[in-house]
Scaffold this active site. Structure first.
Site, PDB file in Angstrom:
ATOM      1  CB  ALA A   1      -0.931   0.000   1.203  1.00 19.71           C
TER       2      ALA A   1
ATOM      3  CE  LYS B   1       1.191 -10.089  -6.029  1.00 21.93           C
ATOM      4  NZ  LYS B   1       1.726 -10.874  -4.901  1.00 21.93           N
TER       5      LYS B   1
END
Length: 319
Positions: free
Chosen positions: A14, A95
């Site tokens: 992030a 993913k």
């Protein structure tokens, strides 16, 4: 139109995403959320987010968030993606999207029903060098594809509590690393496999720490892929055809690809420099959102579903 992002899950990936987002034209970071307000506020301050939350639902109810980037560990993806869709938020999920095809198909159908943009964050497919290699292969410039070779293997010290080795956090090399060569192969060939096999070595926690994957395609092409946590392996991917080959150097974040004839003579080179390939993924999903699309042509949902189906087949074989 400025596309406003919200980030759920504030770990390392992030931070990388938010850092690139800062320099992505036509975007902003509207809000971030974790389960710890202190962490959320610190992250918001560092990356200039508009608001910080200590729970995910609050971010989902924020009217100023257009796209939610899901950066949680794999085991939480299904639940949070479903909440995003039901809230009408576009989703960019790290993913692997989910770990089973049943979950993938349910979420894909829900997104279509609700007319919500949904995309797996397979950023490597958005990079220009990959797009060029795909163009060469699809255009028949190496003849009929015969073999795809790709591997994503790295070395990390064993720690039973680390997310990569912890089965409760959907650990294992297949989910975390294998998704890359699998979706490289399906993306570069433009088709999904009809045959799946593989061999895995498992560590003491029961998850795979090194895996070899073989795929067979209806076109006749084959793929020989690998992923692992115990050794570094070349990340150059090669597509061999009847009339030549394409080499995608460092296929995860390729800056360069080359095309050779069947005698090994270099015919064409494509190269594009960039600081971080996440920029292309951010630009791509932002453009999809502006154009009211609900699916990416670079990362179609059928490929996301097929990848989860490959997981299912391999895990079933290894049990």
């Amino acid at each position: 139109m400025t596309v406003r992002f919200g980030i759920i899950g504030l770990g390392g990936i992030a931070s990388r995403f938010a850092g690139v987002l800062k320099n992505a034209e036509g975007t902003s970071l509207a809000a971030v959320a974790s389960r710890d307000m202190e962490r959320s506020e610190a992250f918001a301050k560092e990356y200039n987010a508009g608001r910080a939350y200590d729970n995910y639902d609050a971010l989902l109810q924020d009217d100023e968030v257009d796209i939610v980037y899901v950066a949680l560990t794999h085991n939480f993806h299904y639940d949070i993606i479903k909440k995003c869709i039901l809230q009408g938020k576009a989703v960019l999920c790290e993913k692997p999207f989910v770990t089973t095809q049943r979950d993938a198909d349910e979420l894909i159908e829900l997104a279509k029903e609700k007319n919500v943009l949904l995309m797996e964050a397979m950023w490597s497919r958005c990079i220009p060098a990959f797009r060029k290699a795909r163009e060469w292969v699809a255009g028949g410039l190496i003849g009929k594809p015969q073999l795809v070779q790709a591997a994503f293997c790295f070395h990390i010290p064993f720690d039973a509590e680390h997310r990569l080795f912890n089965p409760e956090l959907a650990g294992g090399s297949l989910y975390d690393a294998g998704v890359y060569p699998i979706e490289f192969a399906t993306g570069i060939l433009g088709e999904n496999p009809v045959e799946v096999s593989g061999i895995a070595h498992k560590c003491t926690t029961g998850v795979d720490d090194f895996t070899v994957i073989n795929l067979g395609f209806a076109s006749g092409a084959l793929a020989s892929l690998a992923c692992g946590l115990n050794a570094r392996v070349s990340q150059d991917a090669i597509v061999y055809g009847t009339d030549g080959k394409v080499v995608v150097y460092n296929f995860l974040g390729a800056h360069k690809t080359e095309r050779y004839n069947e005698n090994g003579e270099l015919l064409e080179t494509f190269e594009e420099e960039f600081e971080d390939g996440f920029i292309y993924e951010i630009q791509h999903i932002s453009e999809l959102y502006r154009n009211k699309k609900i699916e990416s042509e670079y990362i179609p949902l059928k490929d996301t579903s097929a990848c989860a189906g490959i997981f299912d087949k391999l895990i079933e074989k290894w049990q």
